[in-house]
Design a protein around this motif. Structure first.
Motif, PDB file in Angstrom:
ATOM      1  N   PHE A   7      27.355  51.138  58.475  1.00  0.00           N
ATOM      2  CA  PHE A   7      25.972  51.513  58.785  1.00  0.00           C
ATOM      3  C   PHE A   7      25.734  52.998  58.515  1.00  0.00           C
ATOM      4  O   PHE A   7      24.674  53.379  58.000  1.00  0.00           O
ATOM      5  CB  PHE A   7      25.640  51.178  60.244  1.00  0.00           C
ATOM      6  N   GLY A   8      26.708  53.843  58.860  1.00  0.00           N
ATOM      7  CA  GLY A   8      26.540  55.271  58.604  1.00  0.00           C
ATOM      8  C   GLY A   8      26.460  55.593  57.126  1.00  0.00           C
ATOM      9  O   GLY A   8      25.620  56.391  56.700  1.00  0.00           O
ATOM     10  N   ALA A   9      27.327  54.953  56.322  1.00  0.00           N
ATOM     11  CA  ALA A   9      27.325  55.213  54.881  1.00  0.00           C
ATOM     12  C   ALA A   9      26.038  54.722  54.237  1.00  0.00           C
ATOM     13  O   ALA A   9      25.430  55.416  53.413  1.00  0.00           O
ATOM     14  CB  ALA A   9      28.539  54.548  54.236  1.00  0.00           C
ATOM     15  N   THR A  10      25.607  53.513  54.597  1.00  0.00           N
ATOM     16  CA  THR A  10      24.367  52.983  54.003  1.00  0.00           C
ATOM     17  C   THR A  10      23.153  53.797  54.429  1.00  0.00           C
ATOM     18  O   THR A  10      22.221  53.986  53.636  1.00  0.00           O
ATOM     19  CB  THR A  10      24.174  51.514  54.403  1.00  0.00           C
ATOM     20  N   LEU A  11      23.160  54.308  55.672  1.00  0.00           N
ATOM     21  CA  LEU A  11      22.039  55.141  56.120  1.00  0.00           C
ATOM     22  C   LEU A  11      21.970  56.441  55.320  1.00  0.00           C
ATOM     23  O   LEU A  11      20.891  56.854  54.871  1.00  0.00           O
ATOM     24  CB  LEU A  11      22.168  55.441  57.610  1.00  0.00           C
ATOM     25  N   LEU A  12      23.115  57.086  55.113  1.00  0.00           N
ATOM     26  CA  LEU A  12      23.139  58.314  54.312  1.00  0.00           C
ATOM     27  C   LEU A  12      22.674  58.044  52.889  1.00  0.00           C
ATOM     28  O   LEU A  12      21.906  58.825  52.307  1.00  0.00           O
ATOM     29  CB  LEU A  12      24.552  58.901  54.314  1.00  0.00           C
ATOM     30  N   ILE A  13      23.133  56.957  52.312  1.00  0.00           N
ATOM     31  CA  ILE A  13      22.720  56.612  50.949  1.00  0.00           C
ATOM     32  C   ILE A  13      21.220  56.370  50.895  1.00  0.00           C
ATOM     33  O   ILE A  13      20.523  56.847  49.988  1.00  0.00           O
ATOM     34  CB  ILE A  13      23.487  55.362  50.473  1.00  0.00           C
ATOM     35  N   PHE A  14      20.709  55.629  51.893  1.00  0.00           N
ATOM     36  CA  PHE A  14      19.280  55.324  51.937  1.00  0.00           C
ATOM     37  C   PHE A  14      18.458  56.612  52.026  1.00  0.00           C
ATOM     38  O   PHE A  14      17.446  56.757  51.326  1.00  0.00           O
ATOM     39  CB  PHE A  14      19.000  54.428  53.138  1.00  0.00           C
ATOM     40  N   LEU A  15      18.902  57.546  52.862  1.00  0.00           N
ATOM     41  CA  LEU A  15      18.166  58.799  53.020  1.00  0.00           C
ATOM     42  C   LEU A  15      18.244  59.652  51.760  1.00  0.00           C
ATOM     43  O   LEU A  15      17.241  60.245  51.330  1.00  0.00           O
ATOM     44  CB  LEU A  15      18.709  59.578  54.219  1.00  0.00           C
ATOM     45  N   MET A  16      19.430  59.722  51.146  1.00  0.00           N
ATOM     46  CA  MET A  16      19.587  60.544  49.943  1.00  0.00           C
ATOM     47  C   MET A  16      18.767  60.000  48.785  1.00  0.00           C
ATOM     48  O   MET A  16      18.184  60.758  48.008  1.00  0.00           O
ATOM     49  CB  MET A  16      21.058  60.636  49.569  1.00  0.00           C
ATOM     50  N   VAL A  17      18.734  58.680  48.655  1.00  0.00           N
ATOM     51  CA  VAL A  17      17.953  58.081  47.569  1.00  0.00           C
ATOM     52  C   VAL A  17      16.466  58.345  47.757  1.00  0.00           C
ATOM     53  O   VAL A  17      15.731  58.581  46.795  1.00  0.00           O
ATOM     54  CB  VAL A  17      18.239  56.566  47.485  1.00  0.00           C
ATOM     55  N   HIS A  18      16.018  58.350  49.007  1.00  0.00           N
ATOM     56  CA  HIS A  18      14.591  58.540  49.259  1.00  0.00           C
ATOM     57  C   HIS A  18      14.138  59.984  49.112  1.00  0.00           C
ATOM     58  O   HIS A  18      12.929  60.244  49.091  1.00  0.00           O
ATOM     59  CB  HIS A  18      14.228  58.027  50.653  1.00  0.00           C
ATOM     60  N   VAL A  19      15.075  60.930  49.019  1.00  0.00           N
ATOM     61  CA  VAL A  19      14.657  62.308  48.776  1.00  0.00           C
ATOM     62  C   VAL A  19      14.752  62.665  47.292  1.00  0.00           C
ATOM     63  O   VAL A  19      14.490  63.809  46.921  1.00  0.00           O
ATOM     64  CB  VAL A  19      15.523  63.303  49.599  1.00  0.00           C
ATOM     65  N   MET A  20      15.130  61.698  46.443  1.00  0.00           N
ATOM     66  CA  MET A  20      15.193  61.978  45.006  1.00  0.00           C
ATOM     67  C   MET A  20      13.806  62.251  44.423  1.00  0.00           C
ATOM     68  O   MET A  20      13.673  62.964  43.442  1.00  0.00           O
ATOM     69  CB  MET A  20      15.837  60.793  44.257  1.00  0.00           C
ATOM     70  N   GLY A  21      12.789  61.671  45.027  1.00  0.00           N
ATOM     71  CA  GLY A  21      11.447  61.825  44.485  1.00  0.00           C
ATOM     72  C   GLY A  21      10.601  60.636  44.882  1.00  0.00           C
ATOM     73  O   GLY A  21      11.048  59.733  45.597  1.00  0.00           O
ATOM     74  N   ASP A  22       9.395  60.633  44.406  1.00  0.00           N
ATOM     75  CA  ASP A  22       8.462  59.561  44.714  1.00  0.00           C
ATOM     76  C   ASP A  22       8.737  58.381  43.785  1.00  0.00           C
ATOM     77  O   ASP A  22       8.558  58.488  42.569  1.00  0.00           O
ATOM     78  CB  ASP A  22       7.023  60.052  44.526  1.00  0.00           C
ATOM     79  N   ARG A  71       5.678  52.800  55.035  1.00  0.00           N
ATOM     80  CA  ARG A  71       6.194  52.849  56.396  1.00  0.00           C
ATOM     81  C   ARG A  71       7.181  54.013  56.552  1.00  0.00           C
ATOM     82  O   ARG A  71       7.688  54.532  55.560  1.00  0.00           O
ATOM     83  CB  ARG A  71       6.888  51.529  56.746  1.00  0.00           C
ATOM     84  N   PRO A  72       7.456  54.434  57.799  1.00  0.00           N
ATOM     85  CA  PRO A  72       8.470  55.479  58.004  1.00  0.00           C
ATOM     86  C   PRO A  72       9.828  55.054  57.443  1.00  0.00           C
ATOM     87  O   PRO A  72      10.132  53.858  57.348  1.00  0.00           O
ATOM     88  CB  PRO A  72       8.505  55.638  59.535  1.00  0.00           C
ATOM     89  N   VAL A  73      10.638  56.056  57.124  1.00  0.00           N
ATOM     90  CA  VAL A  73      11.929  55.772  56.478  1.00  0.00           C
ATOM     91  C   VAL A  73      12.813  54.926  57.381  1.00  0.00           C
ATOM     92  O   VAL A  73      13.499  54.002  56.905  1.00  0.00           O
ATOM     93  CB  VAL A  73      12.639  57.092  56.102  1.00  0.00           C
ATOM     94  N   TRP A  74      12.826  55.194  58.704  1.00  0.00           N
ATOM     95  CA  TRP A  74      13.708  54.427  59.592  1.00  0.00           C
ATOM     96  C   TRP A  74      13.292  52.971  59.652  1.00  0.00           C
ATOM     97  O   TRP A  74      14.137  52.069  59.760  1.00  0.00           O
ATOM     98  CB  TRP A  74      13.738  55.053  60.982  1.00  0.00           C
ATOM     99  N   GLN A  75      11.992  52.707  59.563  1.00  0.00           N
ATOM    100  CA  GLN A  75      11.537  51.318  59.528  1.00  0.00           C
ATOM    101  C   GLN A  75      11.923  50.652  58.207  1.00  0.00           C
ATOM    102  O   GLN A  75      12.304  49.476  58.182  1.00  0.00           O
ATOM    103  CB  GLN A  75      10.022  51.248  59.738  1.00  0.00           C
ATOM    104  N   GLN A  76      11.828  51.400  57.133  1.00  0.00           N
ATOM    105  CA  GLN A  76      12.258  50.857  55.849  1.00  0.00           C
ATOM    106  C   GLN A  76      13.741  50.511  55.868  1.00  0.00           C
ATOM    107  O   GLN A  76      14.155  49.477  55.340  1.00  0.00           O
ATOM    108  CB  GLN A  76      11.973  51.868  54.730  1.00  0.00           C
ATOM    109  N   TYR A  77      14.557  51.384  56.502  1.00  0.00           N
ATOM    110  CA  TYR A  77      15.992  51.142  56.553  1.00  0.00           C
ATOM    111  C   TYR A  77      16.308  49.906  57.387  1.00  0.00           C
ATOM    112  O   TYR A  77      17.131  49.060  56.973  1.00  0.00           O
ATOM    113  CB  TYR A  77      16.707  52.368  57.135  1.00  0.00           C
TER     114      TYR A  77
END
Length: 307
Positions: free
Chosen positions: A17-32, A59-65
């Motif tokens: 869960f920690g690894a997938t959360l970090l990946i999800f957050l990093m991918v979402h800051v790449m751009g729109d 939706r907020p990022v945490w809801q998307q995750y």
């Protein structure tokens, strides 16, 4: 053993869960992602709003995750921006990369361990020095340079191989790309095996086996090599996930449509569903490979017991 496996499986849950959360957050800051979907022409506000609502990006990022992880546990990794299911992309990409990784691992095991044993038993010999220099050169040269050089020589000038791998990616076509992918890891396996063999060769249990009159071959295989392989197996096990995820350069050079190719296309087009889906599976592969490596310790060294 059973309790140890259960404990390790439980430890893998927060890591996953920690690894997938970090990946999800990093991918979402790449751009729109919507801007990447529209290309050079900017989407009009109505179209951009519709696309964000359609892919759940409003939706907020945490809801998307949370929504994404809920779908993952049902086997649904989402839909790429081109309308194709991510699982369909995985079904075509992962078999190719798995074959490529198996070829690379075979090179590491066969060539790397063999050279490591030979040089470890003959430490200070001219062959030992030559292999050390060769592995140092391989480690120093970037993979894309090695790949392009072999592609130019073997594929273009000499015609030994096809410069680009066919879409089917037959096993015979993956030998040279597999060697390129494994080149750096192969050099590390050789040096690591050499070091452990040279150190354990002076151990008491080896001298005792020789004093008992055991054949040299049995001493090397049953005593020396078996105990020396533990750090090597650790490296190879952790390298499986690295090879699958790090095949982007090799697959780009030889036009292999595997995991690396799909990740490259997903990052280039800011396709978050594709990138997160593929990396999520790679995280699972890495965790399972590490678990199997830990269980192999007891096979290689009976002194290791799991409480």
């Amino acid at each position: 053993m059973g309790r140890y496996v259960i404990r390790r499986l439980l430890q893998m849950i927060p890591v996953f869960f920690g690894a997938t959360l970090l990946i999800f957050l990093m991918v979402h800051v790449m751009g729109d992602p919507v801007a990447g979907l529209c290309g050079e022409r900017r989407c009009d506000p109505a179209t951009a709003a519709r696309l964000r609502r359609e892919f759940g990006l409003d939706r907020p990022v945490w809801q998307q995750y949370l929504a994404y992880m809920g779908h993952v546990f049902t086997g649904d990794f989402g839909t790429a921006f081109n309308g194709q299911r991510v699982t369909e992309l995985m079904g075509t990409a992962f078999p190719i990369t798995i074959r490529l990784t198996l070829v690379a691992i075979a090179f590491e095991i066969v060539i790397g361990i063999a050279l490591g044993v030979l040089t470890g038993l003959r430490r200070g010999h001219p062959m030992d020095t030559s292999v050390l220099l060769l592995t140092l050169v391989v480690i120093s040269v970037p993979t894309f340079v090695t790949g392009l050089l072999l592609q130019l020589l073997l594929g273009v000038h000499w015609g030994v191989i096809r410069p680009s791998v066919s879409p089917q990616a037959a096993l015979g076509e993956l030998i040279v790309p597999g060697l390129v992918l494994a080149s750096v890891s192969l050099a590390y396996v050789t040096r690591l095996t050499r070091t452990t063999i040279a150190e354990n060769k002076r151990s008491d249990y080896v001298r005792t086996a020789i004093a008992k009159g055991l054949p040299r071959r049995r001493v090397i295989i049953r005593h020396l090599l078996r105990n020396s392989l533990i750090p090597v197996v650790t490296f190879i096990g952790t390298d499986i996930g690295s090879l699958m995820g790090g095949a982007i350069v090799t697959e780009r050079i030889f036009n292999i449509h595997g995991v690396g190719y799909q990740l490259y296309q997903g990052i280039l087009r800011q396709n978050t569903q594709t990138v997160v889906g593929f990396v999520t599976v790679l995280v699972l592969v890495f965790l399972i490979a590490n678990l199997l490596v830990d269980l192999l310790y007891a096979v290689l060294d009976p002194r290791i017991r799991y409480a």
